[in-house]
Design a protein around this motif. Structure first.
Motif, mmCIF file in Angstrom:
data_model
loop_
_atom_site.group_PDB
_atom_site.id
_atom_site.type_symbol
_atom_site.label_atom_id
_atom_site.label_comp_id
_atom_site.label_asym_id
_atom_site.label_seq_id
_atom_site.Cartn_x
_atom_site.Cartn_y
_atom_site.Cartn_z
ATOM 1 N N GLU A 51 0.834 -1.193 0.000
ATOM 2 C CA GLU A 51 0.000 0.000 0.000
ATOM 3 C C GLU A 51 0.873 1.249 0.000
ATOM 4 O OE1 GLU A 51 -2.675 -0.268 3.299
ATOM 5 O OE2 GLU A 51 -4.103 -1.503 2.187
ATOM 6 N N GLY A 52 0.402 2.280 -0.686
ATOM 7 C CA GLY A 52 1.127 3.539 -0.734
ATOM 8 C C GLY A 52 0.176 4.705 -0.869
ATOM 9 N N PHE A 53 0.722 5.897 -0.716
ATOM 10 C CA PHE A 53 -0.059 7.127 -0.818
ATOM 11 C C PHE A 53 0.678 8.113 -1.714
ATOM 12 C CE2 PHE A 53 -0.921 5.290 3.319
ATOM 13 C CZ PHE A 53 -2.287 5.422 3.483
ATOM 14 N N LEU A 54 -0.061 8.898 -2.489
ATOM 15 C CA LEU A 54 0.523 10.067 -3.131
ATOM 16 C C LEU A 54 0.539 11.192 -2.114
ATOM 17 C CD1 LEU A 54 -1.116 10.050 -6.689
ATOM 18 C CD2 LEU A 54 1.194 9.327 -6.059
ATOM 19 N N PRO A 55 1.577 11.998 -2.072
ATOM 20 C CA PRO A 55 1.667 13.043 -1.047
ATOM 21 C C PRO A 55 0.760 14.226 -1.359
ATOM 22 C CG PRO A 55 3.511 13.222 -2.541
ATOM 23 C CD PRO A 55 2.768 11.979 -2.948
ATOM 24 N N TYR A 56 0.480 15.026 -0.310
ATOM 25 C CA TYR A 56 -0.156 16.310 -0.542
ATOM 26 C C TYR A 56 0.707 17.117 -1.503
ATOM 27 C CZ TYR A 56 -3.094 15.731 3.661
ATOM 28 O OH TYR A 56 -4.002 15.295 4.585
ATOM 29 N N LEU A 57 0.085 17.869 -2.375
ATOM 30 C CA LEU A 57 0.809 18.847 -3.174
ATOM 31 C C LEU A 57 0.910 20.133 -2.365
ATOM 32 C CD1 LEU A 57 -0.771 18.310 -6.717
ATOM 33 C CD2 LEU A 57 1.350 17.360 -5.805
ATOM 34 N N SER A 58 2.080 20.732 -2.354
ATOM 35 C CA SER A 58 2.277 21.941 -1.553
ATOM 36 C C SER A 58 1.598 23.143 -2.202
ATOM 37 C CB SER A 58 3.773 22.230 -1.401
ATOM 38 O OG SER A 58 4.316 22.656 -2.639
ATOM 39 N N ASP A 59 1.430 24.182 -1.417
ATOM 40 C CA ASP A 59 0.874 25.423 -1.951
ATOM 41 C C ASP A 59 1.758 25.985 -3.051
ATOM 42 O OD1 ASP A 59 -1.218 25.217 -0.241
ATOM 43 O OD2 ASP A 59 -0.825 27.052 0.864
ATOM 44 N N ASP A 60 3.066 25.795 -2.941
ATOM 45 C CA ASP A 60 3.975 26.280 -3.981
ATOM 46 C C ASP A 60 3.690 25.598 -5.314
ATOM 47 O OD1 ASP A 60 5.231 28.010 -2.281
ATOM 48 O OD2 ASP A 60 6.925 26.675 -1.865
ATOM 49 N N VAL A 61 3.293 24.341 -5.256
ATOM 50 C CA VAL A 61 2.961 23.612 -6.482
ATOM 51 C C VAL A 61 1.630 24.092 -7.041
ATOM 52 C CG1 VAL A 61 2.394 21.342 -7.445
ATOM 53 C CG2 VAL A 61 4.329 21.587 -5.875
ATOM 54 N N TYR A 62 0.622 24.177 -6.170
ATOM 55 C CA TYR A 62 -0.698 24.613 -6.630
ATOM 56 C C TYR A 62 -0.671 26.061 -7.123
ATOM 57 C CZ TYR A 62 -3.298 20.524 -4.891
ATOM 58 O OH TYR A 62 -3.805 19.262 -4.687
ATOM 59 N N TRP A 63 -0.248 26.978 -6.247
ATOM 60 C CA TRP A 63 -0.311 28.392 -6.596
ATOM 61 C C TRP A 63 0.813 28.807 -7.543
ATOM 62 C CZ3 TRP A 63 -4.802 30.227 -6.161
ATOM 63 C CH2 TRP A 63 -5.626 29.922 -5.078
ATOM 64 N N GLY A 64 1.805 27.941 -7.721
ATOM 65 C CA GLY A 64 2.823 28.174 -8.738
ATOM 66 C C GLY A 64 2.367 27.702 -10.099
ATOM 67 N N PHE A 65 1.153 27.117 -10.139
ATOM 68 C CA PHE A 65 0.556 26.628 -11.388
ATOM 69 C C PHE A 65 1.552 25.754 -12.151
ATOM 70 C CE2 PHE A 65 -1.419 30.885 -10.586
ATOM 71 C CZ PHE A 65 -2.630 30.402 -10.108
ATOM 72 N N LYS A 66 2.138 24.800 -11.413
ATOM 73 C CA LYS A 66 3.091 23.891 -12.036
ATOM 74 C C LYS A 66 2.381 22.972 -13.025
ATOM 75 C CE LYS A 66 6.101 25.523 -9.096
ATOM 76 N NZ LYS A 66 7.022 26.608 -9.508
ATOM 77 N N THR A 67 3.142 22.391 -13.923
ATOM 78 C CA THR A 67 2.616 21.382 -14.835
ATOM 79 C C THR A 67 3.081 20.021 -14.357
ATOM 80 O OG1 THR A 67 2.551 22.868 -16.750
ATOM 81 C CG2 THR A 67 2.639 20.499 -17.203
ATOM 82 N N LEU A 68 2.156 19.194 -13.883
ATOM 83 C CA LEU A 68 2.504 17.867 -13.414
ATOM 84 C C LEU A 68 2.744 16.957 -14.618
ATOM 85 C CD1 LEU A 68 -0.032 17.295 -10.488
ATOM 86 C CD2 LEU A 68 2.184 18.462 -10.469
ATOM 87 N N ILE A 69 3.820 16.193 -14.559
ATOM 88 C CA ILE A 69 4.179 15.280 -15.639
ATOM 89 C C ILE A 69 4.053 13.856 -15.113
ATOM 90 C CG2 ILE A 69 5.971 14.571 -17.263
ATOM 91 C CD1 ILE A 69 7.132 17.414 -16.998
ATOM 92 N N PHE A 70 3.221 13.062 -15.758
ATOM 93 C CA PHE A 70 3.003 11.670 -15.379
ATOM 94 C C PHE A 70 3.740 10.770 -16.368
ATOM 95 C CE2 PHE A 70 -0.346 14.007 -13.464
ATOM 96 C CZ PHE A 70 -0.829 13.288 -12.377
ATOM 97 N N ASP A 71 4.585 9.899 -15.845
ATOM 98 C CA ASP A 71 5.264 8.903 -16.673
ATOM 99 C C ASP A 71 4.371 7.663 -16.688
ATOM 100 O OD1 ASP A 71 6.828 6.905 -17.751
ATOM 101 O OD2 ASP A 71 8.645 7.453 -16.668
ATOM 102 N N ILE A 72 3.755 7.410 -17.842
ATOM 103 C CA ILE A 72 2.736 6.361 -17.954
ATOM 104 C C ILE A 72 3.214 5.261 -18.906
ATOM 105 C CG2 ILE A 72 0.363 5.863 -18.707
ATOM 106 C CD1 ILE A 72 -0.378 8.714 -17.971
ATOM 107 N N SER A 73 2.940 4.022 -18.553
ATOM 108 C CA SER A 73 3.225 2.889 -19.440
ATOM 109 C C SER A 73 2.076 1.888 -19.371
ATOM 110 C CB SER A 73 4.551 2.215 -19.052
ATOM 111 O OG SER A 73 4.477 1.673 -17.748
ATOM 112 N N ASP A 74 2.095 0.941 -20.270
ATOM 113 C CA ASP A 74 1.095 -0.138 -20.310
ATOM 114 C C ASP A 74 -0.340 0.382 -20.376
ATOM 115 O OD1 ASP A 74 3.175 -1.950 -20.145
ATOM 116 O OD2 ASP A 74 3.047 -2.138 -17.969
ATOM 117 N N ALA A 75 -0.526 1.520 -20.997
ATOM 118 C CA ALA A 75 -1.883 2.063 -21.126
ATOM 119 C C ALA A 75 -2.640 1.322 -22.213
ATOM 120 C CB ALA A 75 -1.834 3.551 -21.449
#
Length: 249
Positions: A154-178
């Motif tokens: 079992e695992g968890f994704l972490p909270y995203l920080s305010d710097d990430v949200y209010w910095g309007f970052k672009t999250l990049i997902f490395d996806i395989s086997d789709a």
């Protein structure tokens, strides 16, 4: 928050501003007073660092690489390729003027740095396969989301920080086997809003990008005006493997 900040300059009293041309300038005047330059590599090719400035008597917002930067000066590392930098100027009389500046980045002179959210250490944070209609599997929460990795742990994704949200970052997902039908919903953990225009998005192999927006930040950030509802992605059809999540700057 962005437009509160950008066009907090609307708070300027036009009557007290002393800008020529009746309180506004033309596109040609804006371009003449502004510059967008790309640094040079040792080879003579354009690098990937873009510098923007304007001396126009306006309040300015630069849009480059999918980001909005407020101010008469902006600097950003870009990916290689052809881009268009847009300058949005708010004049004293409330007139909005925009100018586009095409640029080309041909060689990396200042590498983008990865900021890992998940998967920097694939042993400690192994890939996982979120189940269909499992809203917990990709909720960015230290304790309200949960998934099982490829080893069954079992695992968890972490909270995203305010710097990430209010910095309007672009999250990049490395996806395989789709699978060809792999699609999902972009929403928050309270199911109270969607950020995909109410239409499931397609998840494909490779690097899939999710730009964070003002709407997402307002709902999901945990401070600075955010409602703390946590960004949440949910597979609604098909399947895929998430290997890593990060953003670059």
């Amino acid at each position: 928050m962005l437009f509160v900040a950008v066009f907090a300059f609307i708070a300027c009293d036009p009557v007290q501003e002393n800008i020529g041309n009746g309180g506004h300038i033309s596109v040609d005047e804006l371009k003449a007073l502004s510059s967008v330059t790309v640094d040079k590599a040792a080879s003579g090719l354009n690098g990937n660092v873009v510098t923007c400035s304007t001396s126009a008597p306006v309040n300015a917002k630069w849009t480059l690489g999918g980001k909005d930067l407020i101010g008469n000066y902006a600097w950003k590392k870009m990916k290689l390729g052809d881009h268009t930098v847009t300058l949005t100027a708010l004049c004293a009389d409330g007139t909005v003027v925009t100018a586009d500046f095409p640029i080309s980045c041909q060689e990396i002179t200042n590498p983008l740095q990865k900021y890992w959210i998940y998967g920097e250490d694939p042993v400690a944070q192994p890939p996982f396969r979120p189940g269909a209609w499992d809203a917990a599997a990709m909720r960015f929460s230290d304790n309200e989301g949960k998934f099982k990795d490829i080893n069954g742990n079992e695992g968890f994704l972490p909270y995203l920080s305010d710097d990430v949200y209010w910095g309007f970052k672009t999250l990049i997902f490395d996806i395989s086997d789709a699978t060809p039908d792999c699609a999902g919903r972009i929403m928050n953990g309270w199911w109270s809003a969607r950020y995909d225009n109410d239409k499931d998005v397609q998840f494909t192999n490779g690097l899939w990008e999710l730009p964070l927006t003002e709407a997402i930040a307002k709902d999901c950030a945990r401070g600075n005006g955010g409602a703390g509802k946590d960004l949440d992605l949910m597979i609604t059809s098909g399947s895929c493997q998430i290997n890593a999540i990060y953003y670059e700057e």
